[in-house]
Enzyme design. Structure first.
Site, PDB file in Angstrom:
ATOM      1  N   ARG A  16       0.851  -1.199   0.000  1.00 28.02           N
ATOM      2  CA  ARG A  16       0.000   0.000   0.000  1.00 28.02           C
ATOM      3  C   ARG A  16       0.881   1.241   0.000  1.00 28.02           C
ATOM      4  NH1 ARG A  16      -2.371   0.086   6.253  1.00 28.02           N
ATOM      5  NH2 ARG A  16      -0.342   0.029   7.287  1.00 28.02           N
ATOM      6  N   MET A  18       3.153   4.430  -0.450  1.00 31.92           N
ATOM      7  CA  MET A  18       4.281   4.713  -1.323  1.00 31.92           C
ATOM      8  C   MET A  18       4.888   3.441  -1.903  1.00 31.92           C
ATOM      9  SD  MET A  18       6.431   7.996   0.047  1.00 31.92           S
ATOM     10  CE  MET A  18       6.915   7.245   1.604  1.00 31.92           C
ATOM     11  N   ASP A  37       5.775  -7.521   2.294  1.00 36.21           N
ATOM     12  CA  ASP A  37       4.906  -6.848   3.254  1.00 36.21           C
ATOM     13  C   ASP A  37       4.340  -7.897   4.202  1.00 36.21           C
ATOM     14  OD1 ASP A  37       2.910  -4.988   4.463  1.00 36.21           O
ATOM     15  OD2 ASP A  37       3.386  -3.765   2.707  1.00 36.21           O
ATOM     16  N   VAL A  62      10.150  -6.987   8.084  1.00 32.52           N
ATOM     17  CA  VAL A  62      11.502  -6.438   7.931  1.00 32.52           C
ATOM     18  C   VAL A  62      12.315  -6.483   9.214  1.00 32.52           C
ATOM     19  CG1 VAL A  62      10.886  -4.943   5.999  1.00 32.52           C
ATOM     20  CG2 VAL A  62      10.734  -4.051   8.347  1.00 32.52           C
ATOM     21  N   TYR A 153       9.555   8.059  15.676  1.00 36.03           N
ATOM     22  CA  TYR A 153       9.639   8.165  14.215  1.00 36.03           C
ATOM     23  C   TYR A 153      10.811   9.057  13.805  1.00 36.03           C
ATOM     24  CZ  TYR A 153       7.975   8.766   9.401  1.00 36.03           C
ATOM     25  OH  TYR A 153       7.855   8.792   8.027  1.00 36.03           O
ATOM     26  N   VAL A 186       2.727  13.255   2.272  1.00 35.10           N
ATOM     27  CA  VAL A 186       2.335  12.432   1.127  1.00 35.10           C
ATOM     28  C   VAL A 186       0.967  11.831   1.417  1.00 35.10           C
ATOM     29  CG1 VAL A 186       2.964  10.522  -0.394  1.00 35.10           C
ATOM     30  CG2 VAL A 186       4.767  11.879   0.699  1.00 35.10           C
ATOM     31  N   THR A 188      -1.001   9.214   1.783  1.00 34.23           N
ATOM     32  CA  THR A 188      -1.065   7.768   1.961  1.00 34.23           C
ATOM     33  C   THR A 188      -1.994   7.453   3.126  1.00 34.23           C
ATOM     34  OG1 THR A 188       0.767   7.664   3.545  1.00 34.23           O
ATOM     35  CG2 THR A 188       1.335   7.559   1.190  1.00 34.23           C
TER      36      THR A 188
END
Length: 253
Positions: A16, A18, A37, A62, A153, A186, A188
């Site tokens: 999903r 980017m 993913d 990841v 973040y 962005v 998203t």
């Protein structure tokens, strides 16, 4: 002729946002792509929509070294080589430092920073075998300017900058380039969901600060990522690319 003809790319977080845009744009530019993913149905739907001859999906956490090994192996099995890694997978959690659970802080760093490090570590042998490659790490404007409520973040994205520079120094002699991309706002689903939790933030005020006074469409970031993945950026490594509508060019930054 596409700018990525003949290239094989592994893109994390490709189900999903980017990552999905990157996969679609890379295929349009001639690449073959494996997307990883933890969102199985969405990831498989993206791959199916692009066609098995151009795109495959692999379940990929990841934060897991074993999953990284499996994802690279799946890419080699499907398409025979790895030329490009896009470390796109990431999560965002909003909470003041005094209210954030330490486990949540560590989780954000594990996904955004440790996951990127694991990917670089795992992909190097395959890129050496391919004669070189390009690694594009997706950071953020929060990798330049911290934001209230985004300590985890911001810390992770600052870390991606340092990791990118170190990896570029180590891998340049092997023919592997490493660069980072730093998007601003962005459109998203992750960004929209985060905005709903950030009470007291003036979205219209944010836009007014921008020389380009709008949010980016994901494909606008994908075009930059594709350039860095391509041979057109062959003399570029260890560099940081802002795609923020000019936000960080203004006073106070």
């Amino acid at each position: 002729m596409g700018r990525l003809d003949g290239k094989v790319a592994l893109i994390t977080g490709g189900a999903r946002g980017m990552g999905k845009a990157h996969a679609r744009h890379f295929v349009a530019e001639g690449a073959r792509v494996v997307i990883g993913d933890v969102l199985d149905e969405k990831g498989q739907a993206v791959a199916d929509g692009l066609g098995a001859d151009r795109c495959r999906f692999v379940r990929h956490d990841v934060t897991s070294a074993d999953d990284w090994e499996a994802a690279v192996a799946a890419t080699l099995s499907a398409f025979g080589r790895v030329d490009v890694l896009v470390n796109n997978a990431g999560i965002l959690r909003h909470a003041p430092v005094t209210e954030m659970d330490p486990a949540e802080f560590r989780h954000v760093l594990d996904v955004n920073l440790v996951g990127t490090w694991l990917g670089i570590r795992q992909v190097v042998p395959a890129m050496i075998a391919a004669g070189g490659g390009s690694i594009v790490n997706i950071s953020s404007i929060e990798g330049f300017a911290g934001a209230a409520g985004l300590s985890a973040y911001s810390a992770s994205k600052f870390g991606v900058r340092g990791l990118t520079r170190s990896a570029a120094q180590e891998l340049g002699s092997l023919g592997i380039r490493v660069n980072s991309v730093h998007p601003g706002g962005v459109m998203t689903s992750m960004a929209l969901a985060a905005a709903q939790t950030m009470t007291g933030v003036d979205g219209s005020g944010f836009l007014k600060q921008l020389p380009i006074a709008r949010f980016a469409e994901p494909v606008e970031i994908s075009r930059l990522v594709a350039f860095l993945a391509s041979d057109e950026s062959s003399y570029t490594t260890g560099a940081e690319f802002l795609a923020d509508g000019g936000l960080l060019s203004g006073p106070g930054y």
